[in-house]
Design a protein around this motif. Structure first.
Motif, PDB file in Angstrom:
ATOM      1  N   TYR A 174       0.814  -1.207   0.000  1.00 11.52           N
ATOM      2  CA  TYR A 174       0.000   0.000   0.000  1.00 11.52           C
ATOM      3  C   TYR A 174       0.854   1.266   0.000  1.00 11.52           C
ATOM      4  N   CYS A 178       1.801   0.606  -6.415  1.00 11.96           N
ATOM      5  CA  CYS A 178       0.561   1.237  -6.896  1.00 11.96           C
ATOM      6  C   CYS A 178      -0.690   0.671  -6.238  1.00 11.96           C
ATOM      7  N   GLU A 180      -3.813   0.155  -4.034  1.00  6.22           N
ATOM      8  CA  GLU A 180      -4.656   1.141  -3.363  1.00  6.22           C
ATOM      9  C   GLU A 180      -5.547   0.444  -2.336  1.00  6.22           C
ATOM     10  N   ARG A 181      -5.436   0.854  -1.084  1.00  7.36           N
ATOM     11  CA  ARG A 181      -6.187   0.199  -0.026  1.00  7.36           C
ATOM     12  C   ARG A 181      -7.694   0.309  -0.234  1.00  7.36           C
ATOM     13  N   ARG A 300      -7.857  -3.310 -12.408  1.00  8.84           N
ATOM     14  CA  ARG A 300      -8.555  -2.444 -11.449  1.00  8.84           C
ATOM     15  C   ARG A 300      -9.822  -1.867 -12.065  1.00  8.84           C
TER      16      ARG A 300
END
Length: 308
Positions: A174, A178, A180-181, A300
């Motif tokens: 995180y 890259c 993303e949480r 994503r």
């Protein structure tokens, strides 16, 4: 957390491993492309082709030996294991080399012509007899899954504590990559919502069913290699293939075959979404760890739009 690097070996180390199992005479030792987590080499001995793979991950290849026996014993074209062992810090496996080249190296037209056969192989994998085994998730060397249910496996798979595995300290990604949480937490929540649709279905899953692990002579499929094999809903393999060949009509070809079989297929859309989320979430972690930002962004965006 830095990108994972495959182990490197001196030529003499490889030659010694092969000499231990085959005696002298191994020739044409050549590194092969592919193998994200292992170093892979082809060689010839006694006029026959083989592949040897090396890994520094704990327990590497023991399950692959079991899977080789399972699939070849049921008539599937999977490499036959001839040796398992360790050399210093590394585990290795030697397997017979199969004919053909990666399906990914075929033209788009050649791949499209082989899609019906490819879907047939996918359904044969899903029909592998696993009746003498139990459990869900990663297949152990004894042939059993590590978890009592699919939900238990999913929860464990994405837990923060992964000591002793490839994913140890993965939450560091995180801040170092890259990853993303908020995206991971959103997709994990969606995945858990679909778990009840996948949970009743337990079969063999190759786990990495795409063009780089499928062999072809340009006109027909000649074999299937590698895999991150587990037990669960076989639609996971369909989701993987579709994400790697999105323009080939994979899903429709699969539905057409199922319709011809006349076998009921309840909750297909929900099961497929659960499979997309399961493999996609793992893909995001993997791409971030490997430093593959473009692949991360494509996956994503696909996942975030899946339930839009």
């Amino acid at each position: 957390m830095t990108a994972y690097g495959k182990p490197s070996l001196a030529a003499g180390e490889i030659e010694q491993v092969l000499r231990n199992h085959f005696g002298p005479g191994a020739a044409e030792i050549t590194p092969l492309a592919g193998g994200n987590l292992s170093s892979v080499f082809s060689f010839v001995h006694g006029g026959k082709g083989y592949v040897v793979k090396f890994s520094d991950l704990e327990g590497a290849f023991k399950t692959e030996g079991y899977v080789s026996d399972l699939l070849t014993g049921q008539g599937l074209p999977f490499p036959k294991c001839t040796a398992l062992g360790e050399t210093g810090r590394l585990a290795y496996i030697v397997m017979e080399r199969m004919d053909g080249r990666n399906l990914a190296d075929c033209t788009a037209e050649e791949q499209a012509r082989q899609l019906p056969e490819l879907i047939g192989f996918l359904t044969r994998l899903a029909a592998v007899d696993v009746g003498t085994t139990n459990g869900y998730g990663w297949i152990g060397p004894d042939g059993n899954g590590a978890y009592a249910s699919w939900k238990d496996f999913v929860v464990a798979c994405y837990a923060e504590d992964q000591r002793g595995t490839f994913w140890e300290n993965w939450h560091d990604l995180y801040r170092t990559s890259c990853l993303e949480r908020d995206v991971i937490e959103e997709i994990y929540g969606r995945l858990m919502a679909y778990v009840p649709y996948n949970e009743p279905h337990r079969g063999f899953i190759h786990g990495d069913f795409h063009q780089w692990n499928i062999l072809s002579d340009g006109t027909r499929i000649t074999g299937i290699i590698d895999g991150n094999c587990l037990y669960g809903d076989s639609l996971v393999d369909l989701a993987i293939l579709d994400r790697h060949m999105p323009s080939n009509g994979v899903i429709q070809a699969y539905r057409d075959l199922q319709a011809k079989s006349g076998v009921p297929f309840p909750n297909f859309k929900e099961r497929l979404k659960g499979a997309y989320y399961f493999k996609g979430l793992d893909g995001l972690r993997f791409y971030a760890k490997m430093g593959w930002r473009d692949a991360y962004l494509v996956t994503r965006n696909f996942l975030l739009n899946l339930d839009a």
